[in-house]
Design an enzyme around this catalytic site. Sequence first.
Site, PDB file in Angstrom:
ATOM      1  N   ASP A 253      25.960  54.841 -29.836  1.00  0.00           N
ATOM      2  CA  ASP A 253      24.972  55.618 -29.736  1.00  0.00           C
ATOM      3  C   ASP A 253      23.841  55.277 -28.863  1.00  0.00           C
ATOM      4  OD1 ASP A 253      26.488  57.751 -30.944  1.00  0.00           O
ATOM      5  OD2 ASP A 253      25.358  57.309 -32.978  1.00  0.00           O
TER       6      ASP A 253
ATOM      7  N   LYS B 294      21.745  56.480 -41.109  1.00  0.00           N
ATOM      8  CA  LYS B 294      22.981  56.914 -40.612  1.00  0.00           C
ATOM      9  C   LYS B 294      22.987  57.752 -39.495  1.00  0.00           C
ATOM     10  CE  LYS B 294      25.563  54.863 -43.577  1.00  0.00           C
ATOM     11  NZ  LYS B 294      26.208  53.470 -43.274  1.00  0.00           N
ATOM     12  N   CYS B 295      23.997  57.579 -38.440  1.00  0.00           N
ATOM     13  CA  CYS B 295      23.833  58.764 -37.325  1.00  0.00           C
ATOM     14  C   CYS B 295      23.440  60.104 -37.659  1.00  0.00           C
ATOM     15  CB  CYS B 295      25.111  58.613 -36.531  1.00  0.00           C
ATOM     16  SG  CYS B 295      25.539  59.575 -35.347  1.00  0.00           S
ATOM     17  N   PRO B 296      22.747  60.604 -36.778  1.00  0.00           N
ATOM     18  CA  PRO B 296      21.819  60.208 -35.659  1.00  0.00           C
ATOM     19  C   PRO B 296      20.452  59.923 -35.644  1.00  0.00           C
ATOM     20  CG  PRO B 296      21.678  62.603 -35.833  1.00  0.00           C
ATOM     21  CD  PRO B 296      22.396  62.192 -37.164  1.00  0.00           C
TER      22      PRO B 296
ATOM     23  N   ASP C  25      23.802  50.962 -39.029  1.00  0.00           N
ATOM     24  CA  ASP C  25      24.732  52.046 -38.734  1.00  0.00           C
ATOM     25  C   ASP C  25      25.831  51.593 -37.443  1.00  0.00           C
ATOM     26  OD1 ASP C  25      26.151  54.591 -38.053  1.00  0.00           O
ATOM     27  OD2 ASP C  25      24.229  55.186 -36.939  1.00  0.00           O
TER      28      ASP C  25
END
Length: 78
Positions: free
Chosen positions: A48, A15-17, A42
């Site tokens: 991103d 998952k982010c980041p 993600d």
Amino acid sequence: MPDEPRIVYDLRGLKCPLPVLKTRKRMQALAPGSLIEIETTDPLAVIDIPHFCNEDGHRLEEAAPTEGGHRFVIRKKA
């Protein structure tokens, strides 16, 4: 581009980041002009990864949906 060698980096499940952070770290060891293919699940990666490429000066060669995620092909800046 289809015949060019590339590194495939599987970041599915992160998952982010983390996808961007791990991509940035992995790209540090690549030669300029190298291709890296990122696979991610993600949903925020569609925002991103292009932003990361723009910020760091890399070229996003391809962005495509895959089953359950996305694939990005990035060329490291020269």
